[in-house]
Write a protein that holds these residues in place. Structure first.
Motif: not given
Length: 439
Positions: A17-18, A329-330, A335-337, A339-349
């Motif tokens: 994660i870090d 992202e943290t 908290k929401m468990k 997985r660190p992924s490109f998709l997660l980052r893409f949607v969030t940002r």
């Protein structure tokens, strides 16, 4: 044995994660990265409103408050750099982690996070509007006879760059953008004061207060205090910037970080003081709240200065947004468990950029609102929260130099926090009659 392997698995997950989060993923920054990230974070487009702030405060109080703010915020920044590694073997990579160390795990979060979010998200929204308006100004200056394009569309054009740039993974990957932004801030500040000086003092210049009533003068004074307080908002991302610098017990990160901060503060002085003093000296109380508007000619130079503002604001937006991305992202991963992924980052940002764009388009009086909220959030995180943490953690002797200095900063900061929103709120109420949403 099971417990051991479990902790190994947990450690491995923590490391994964870090290595993915934007603040902790790359720790190989040089001291000069700290210099230009700090300049980019600190010298906002707010520098252009400093002459107007001085006109509201008057010569003596205006310059005194400008210099005092520079000294106090440099001192509180030094405290934050020192506190980054005060526990051996541990680094406080984020502002709220330092807050938790000072005030406890729960209270620390509640004290720091809301203020940090108001500052970082607020600045991003203001920069959306500033970027759009500056693009519009470039268009209008270069092509006065062209059809007028609504500010909303210019904000969308400006936002389009962030839909791409916000996917840079961490601070180090945007050091080039930050460097360009830092150079631009020095450039447009220099254009602003040099062009004004070249023009010479306007005929019948008047240095008296603009307001005709006693109450008007007092409220304007409060508003001017707010404008100066917002010019020093870089502390919200300073620990996050320091987290990117490598650190060993022999060579802690505070050495290179402090070197970068000193260089940044020299640049800040070179931007702020000439613009504030020359701008007010040349235009007196007729100066606009953005000095580039007061300078009408030469057209190409004004267009260039506004273009520099656009480039700088692109960099500044990214520096402040990186702190928000890290928080989001943290939260999603821990908290929401997720997985660190490109998709997660893409949607969030992408969602974040879209929301800041939408608010910027919808609420044209956001500058006034920032003055109002900023008084509550900018003054604490920059002027006195580091001092309270220092007193809580190091507990200096009562009436010692450190104790007195910190209390002085706290009193100045609290005064700013209470007075600035009053002036801003009155400004919003006075202008509310002419506001149109989605204008």
């Amino acid at each position: 044995m099971v417990a051991e392997s479990l902790s190994d698995a947990e450690l491995a997950r923590q490391k994964e994660i870090d290595d993915w989060l934007p603040i902790t993923s790359a720790r190989n920054a040089k001291w000069w990265y700290s210099a230009f990230h700090n300049v980019t974070a600190m010298v906002g487009a707010g520098v252009l409103s400093l002459p107007y702030a001085i006109s509201e405060l008057g010569w003596g109080p205006g310059i005194a408050i400008l210099i005092l703010s520079w000294i106090i915020t440099l001192y509180t920044l030094w405290q934050m750099v020192e506190m980054h590694e005060m526990v051996p073997g541990k680094r406080f990579d984020r502002y709220h982690e330092l807050g938790q160390q000072a005030f406890g795990p729960k209270l620390g979060l509640w004290i720091v996070v809301p203020q940090q979010v108001i500052v970082e998200v607020g600045v991003c929204i203001v920069y959306m509007v500033t970027g759009g308006k500056s693009l519009k100004k470039v268009h209008n200056v270069l092509c006065p006879s062209c059809k007028d394009i609504k500010t909303s569309y210019w904000i969308m054009i400006f936002a389009s760059s962030h839909f791409v740039l916000s996917h840079l993974p961490n601070f180090n990957s945007m050091s080039g953008i930050s460097l360009a932004a830092a150079i631009m801030s020095l450039s447009y500040s220099t254009i602003a004061w040099a062009t004004a000086l070249n023009k010479g003092v306007v005929p019948n210049v008047d240095y008296s207060y603009k307001a005709t009533t006693k109450a008007g003068t007092v409220f304007n004074f409060f508003s001017g205090l707010g404008d100066i307080a917002f010019a020093y908002a870089g502390h919200n991302v300073v620990l996050e910037i320091q987290a990117t610098i490598p650190s060993t017990p022999e060579k802690p990160s505070k050495g290179p970080m402090w070197k970068g901060v000193v260089v940044a503060y020299i640049v800040v002085a070179l931007c702020y003081f000439p613009v504030a003093i020359v701008g007010y000296y040349v235009y007196g109380n007729t100066v606009e709240d953005n000095i580039l508007i007061s300078l009408e000619k030469p057209a190409w130079l004004i267009a260039a200065a506004n273009l520099f503002v656009v480039v700088h604001v692109i960099g500044s937006y990214q520096v402040f947004a990186m702190g928000v991305f890290d928080m989001l992202e943290t939260f999603l991963v821990l908290k929401m468990k997720f997985r660190p992924s490109f998709l997660l980052r893409f949607v969030t940002r992408t969602t974040y950029v879209a929301i800041t764009m939408f608010i910027g388009i919808a609420i044209p009086f956001f500058g006034g609102l920032l003055g109002f909220f900023g008084g509550f959030a900018f003054a604490p995180t920059t002027y006195f929260l580091p001092c309270i943490m220092w007193l809580a953690i190091y507990k200096p002797k009562i009436f010692s130099l450190s104790w007195c200095t910190n209390w002085f900063c706290i009193i100045v900061g609290v005064t700013l926090m209470l007075l600035a929103p009053i002036g801003a709120l009155r400004g919003i109420i006075l202008q509310a009659k002419t506001y149109k949403f989605f204008s």
